[in-house]
Design a protein around this motif. Structure first.
Motif, short mmCIF file in Angstrom:
data_model
loop_
_atom_site.label_atom_id
_atom_site.label_comp_id
_atom_site.label_asym_id
_atom_site.label_seq_id
_atom_site.Cartn_x
_atom_site.Cartn_y
_atom_site.Cartn_z
N GLU A 1 38.28 32.70 53.31
CA GLU A 1 37.71 33.93 52.76
C GLU A 1 36.43 34.30 53.48
O GLU A 1 36.14 35.46 53.71
N GLU A 2 35.68 33.30 53.85
CA GLU A 2 34.41 33.59 54.53
C GLU A 2 34.63 34.06 55.95
O GLU A 2 33.87 34.85 56.48
N ASN B 1 41.04 39.62 47.63
CA ASN B 1 42.24 38.95 47.13
C ASN B 1 42.79 39.61 45.88
O ASN B 1 43.97 39.92 45.78
N VAL C 1 38.51 28.45 50.80
CA VAL C 1 37.16 29.00 50.77
C VAL C 1 36.77 29.49 52.17
O VAL C 1 36.34 30.62 52.34
N ASP D 1 31.46 42.88 47.37
CA ASP D 1 31.75 41.44 47.32
C ASP D 1 33.15 41.17 47.87
O ASP D 1 34.16 41.58 47.27
N SER D 2 33.22 40.46 48.99
CA SER D 2 34.51 40.22 49.63
C SER D 2 35.48 39.42 48.75
O SER D 2 36.68 39.42 48.97
N GLU D 3 34.92 38.76 47.73
CA GLU D 3 35.78 38.00 46.82
C GLU D 3 36.84 38.89 46.17
O GLU D 3 37.89 38.41 45.75
N PHE D 4 36.54 40.17 46.06
CA PHE D 4 37.48 41.05 45.36
C PHE D 4 38.68 41.44 46.22
O PHE D 4 39.62 42.05 45.73
N SER E 1 36.14 42.93 55.05
CA SER E 1 36.75 43.21 53.75
C SER E 1 35.82 44.01 52.84
O SER E 1 36.27 44.80 52.03
#
Lengths: 420, 356
Positions: free
Chosen positions: B25-26, B208, B22, B203-206, B32
């Motif tokens: 990613e932050e 990955n 986690v 959204d930086s989650e994307f 990103s």
């Protein structure tokens, strides 16, 4: 699969506890990993008590190999039949071996496409040549002439024990095929393919998350580990599949014609006694580590397997070359009765297998495909074994070069000291 | 005692690895979100717009053919099909969002086309719907390829299928194939233009998921399906009929090269100003890795240029060139999948398919 906090705590506690009495920095015995429950046999079950172990595909391929090896010395066998079995998975007398699984699709699977095609062409070539010069050419052994320099033929074994059939170079193609497949199939699949697959981040995450393969009782990582196990032990009698050394470590009880057989042979030598158990313990411990989501440990065990099984190939390559030299030294009779070239033929196959080894300290093979090609060219030069019989210094040099890369000496590998 | 301490550290760090993921990613050392928004604006949207407009032209050509079945209209139809198939190669690498849920790529480009009991299928209701999973290998561009190029040896012979005894059924099947390409493309395209595109680019989650999708496409579709399968890399036996564009094999290399070039451009970026995976590596001080990846792409491209435009012929006459191409592509896969992901702290979440 997720470790509960309780389990984490108890593992931590176990480590701390063992640390207290560790002032001597004593070595942890192989297979004895604090906090890891390793079963005494290769039996792993889920909470419902169902087995999570499956390696039937490996058993199938090893048995296919055994049947193909019989055909290799059966006159009248056609190339078509051999190709059908090897590449198509069809035509086996044991009908349970027919189907989608083939040996050829797994040969040198981890190599680059170009190198892989080259290796597969070598095995196709053994089949083609054997059919061409012997199996389709002659009706039976009686029709084959005695082998001479540069000519295909037979060498009659002492005491009416039958014949060895050699190509123009004195090489038994069935031996080259058999011992070559030990590397190109069994070893490559274990050390370069399946154990490596258990080290994939996605596979490990799925395993930690308890994600089972659809319709199965196991995760991908568990299954891949079992598939590695299967390429070594898969041809064992069914009732000892989970504990093969209990029966098959006796020379008379070896049923496998591939890697296990030569692990057994290495075990017979006092210099390497214990290797069979070390490999078995590593397989069990690594599998238990995967169940416990401990991938540092499973990698450690995988590396033990890589090093030991790679060493078996090196040991047997050196052993057979030196045996060939020894028999050549005993005189012409040992060439005439096939003994000397038989050993060299086995050695030839093991030398070929060296390119599929895996040195865990580098992640590379102990010998590259190009280096192996160099050895093979030396073994094939001029009239092959006939030429080498007059130049055993060349054979000794090859044995030296091989042993130098491994953690054993030529003397250890060549000695026939029976293990106690 | 020291050894135990190390072991304890290892175990402890292992236990805490969930939290690490986690925080990684932050705390990425690069922007990103800026990257994703650039990918959307400069690659995904323009490529989808070109493709959508080509599909509109394809529909028009189809309609013209259905109304007036002439050789001229057939040739025009065929041209438009190739134009759309070519621009499809660029959008195939975005298999996420709605594209994933509607199985965009599986429906548009599962090859080889399945020929078994074809006539019965054409006459059945199934061929007028094509929504079942079982019909994935009977639709999309490979089906259009067969229906426009492969029904007979001559244009007259092909035309006869649409004007002959079962002409209505063949026409309707062809129509359904093209209409479905259109409807699936519209769904995917609208998704990128709308809600999903917005989410993706903010959204930086994307990040990955995006990197995983890109590498998986390159490995599974580009390397394995287009080159590896025909070259027999898995089975050890060549399979010339596994090429893309089987019924007009001289177009197979062109489609593949389009896919490769577009994948490469996605890595390098379209110009100096825009963010790209290459730019991110450079900003992280990984110029060496970036250079290796660029060289590997160029080598793959130059090796691919050596292939015959007809990949079927290439496999049948000199498969070694195909194997060399596969190895050149594998080098790109290795650099992206192992080296790039480790520098960018991306976990590969798709699995190698290898078991039995």
């Amino acid at each position: 699969m997720k470790l509960t906090n309780f389990l984490k705590l108890s593992i931590t506690a176990a480590i701390l506890a063992s640390c207290g009495s560790d002032d001597n920095d004593a070595e942890v015995a192989p297979g004895l990993v604090p906090g890891l429950e390793v079963p005494s046999t290769y039996v792993f079950v889920n909470e419902e008590g169902e087995s999570t172990v499956d390696f039937s595909g490996q058993t199938t391929r090893l048995r296919q190999g055994i049947e193909i090896l019989k055909d290799f010395t059966t006159f009248g066998t056609t190339q078509e039949l051999l190709d059908g079995k090897f590449a198509g998975g069809e035509g086996f007398i044991d009908a349970t071996l027919n189907g989608s699984k083939t040996i050829k699709s797994k040969v040198a699977e981890t190599f680059s496409a170009v190198n892989q095609a080259e290796v597969r062409a070598v095995f196709d070539g053994y089949i083609e040549d054997q059919a061409d010069i012997l199996l389709e050419e002659f009706a039976n052994a009686e029709a084959v002439s005695v082998a001479t320099v540069g000519n295909v033929g037979k060498l009659e074994r002492a005491g009416g024990a039958g014949f060895r059939f050699v190509n123009a170079n004195g090489l038994e193609l069935n031996q080259a095929f058999n011992k070559g497949l030990i590397g190109a199939l069994a070893l490559d699949q274990i050390v370069n393919d399946y154990l490596t697959l258990t080290e994939g981040v996605a596979e490990q995450a799925a395993n930690t998350g308890g994600l089972l393969v659809e319709g199965k009782t196991y995760t991908d990582a568990e299954h891949h580990w079992d598939e590695a196990y299967g390429y070594l032990y898969g041809a064992s009698d069914e009732e000892v599949l989970a504990n093969p050394n209990s029966r098959h470590l006796e020379r008379a009880n070896v049923v496998d014609a591939f890697l296990y057989k030569y692990l057994q042979r290495a075990e017979e030598d006092a210099d390497f006694k214990g290797i069979a158990d070390e490999v078995f313990q590593a397989f069990k411990t690594g599998r238990a580590a995967i169940v416990a989501n401990d991938y540092v440990e499973s990698k450690r065990q995988a590396d033990i397997i890589r090093r030991q099984l790679s060493e078996v190939i090196g040991i047997r390559a050196v052993f057979y070359i030196k045996e060939g030299v020894r028999r050549i030294g005993l005189g012409q009779a040992e060439i005439n009765n096939g003994n000397a070239f038989h050993d060299l033929s086995e050695g030839y196959g093991f030398v070929y297998s060296l390119q599929f080894t895996n040195d865990p300290t580098t992640g590379e093979a102990y010998f590259s495909p190009a280096e192996v090609k160099g050895f093979i060219e030396r073994l094939d030069a001029e009239n092959g074994f006939w030429t080498l019989a007059d130049n055993t210094a060349e054979l000794n040099a090859i044995a030296d070069e091989i042993a130098a890369r491994f953690n054993f000496t030529v003397e250890q590998a060549e000695s026939l000291d029976a293990a106690n | 005692m020291k050894k135990c301490f190390v072991l304890l550290l290892i175990v402890m760090s292992f236990f805490s690895c969930d939290d690490d993921l986690v925080s990684n990613e932050e705390n990425r050392l690069f922007d990103s979100v800026g990257f994703l928004s650039n990918v959307l604006t400069n690659h995904i949207l323009p490529e989808f717009r070109t493709f959508s407009s080509d599909v509109v032209d394809l529909i028009e050509a189809k309609d013209a053919f259905v109304v007036d079945k002439t050789i001229e209209n057939l040739l025009n139809f065929r041209n438009q099909y190739l134009v759309a198939y070519t621009s499809y190669q660029s959008v195939a690498k975005y298999g996420l969002g709605r594209s994933a849920t509607i199985n965009f790529n599986q429906n548009l480009n599962t090859f080889p086309f399945n020929l078994v009991e074809l006539e019965a299928f054409v006459l059945s209701d199934q061929s007028k719907e094509l929504t079942s999973v079982n019909t994935q290998n009977r639709q999309g561009f490979p089906a259009a390829d067969f229906l426009l190029n492969g029904l007979a040896d001559t244009d007259e012979g092909i035309l006869a299928f649409y004007t002959g005894e079962n002409g209505t059924d063949y026409t309707q099947y062809l129509s359904t194939v093209v209409d479905r390409i259109d409807s699936l493309s519209e769904q995917a395209s609208n998704d990128w233009e709308g809600t999903f595109g917005n989410e993706f680019s903010s959204d930086s989650e994307f990040f990955n998921l995006y990197v995983n999708t890109y590498i998986q496409y390159f490995e599974s579709t580009l390397r394995t399906m287009k080159i590896g399968f025909p070259a027999g890399v898995n089975t050890g036996t060549i399979s010339p009929i596994s090429i893309e564009s089987l019924y007009k094999p001289e177009e197979s290399r062109g489609l593949y090269l389009e896919a490769l070039a577009s994948s490469r451009l996605l890595y390098t970026g379209i110009n100096e100003e825009q963010s790209s995976l290459s730019k991110i590596l450079i900003n992280l001080g990984e110029e060496g890795l970036d250079a290796r990846i660029k060289i590997a792409f160029l080598e793959a491209q130059s090796q691919s240029n050596r292939l015959n435009e007809n990949l079927r012929l290439q496999v049948e006459t000199d498969n070694n060139e195909m194997l060399l191409t596969r190895d050149a592509l594998q080098e790109v896969v290795r650099l992206l999948k192992v080296d790039l992901t480790s520098k960018l702290n991306v976990s590969i979440t798709f699995q190698d398919n290898d078991g039995d």
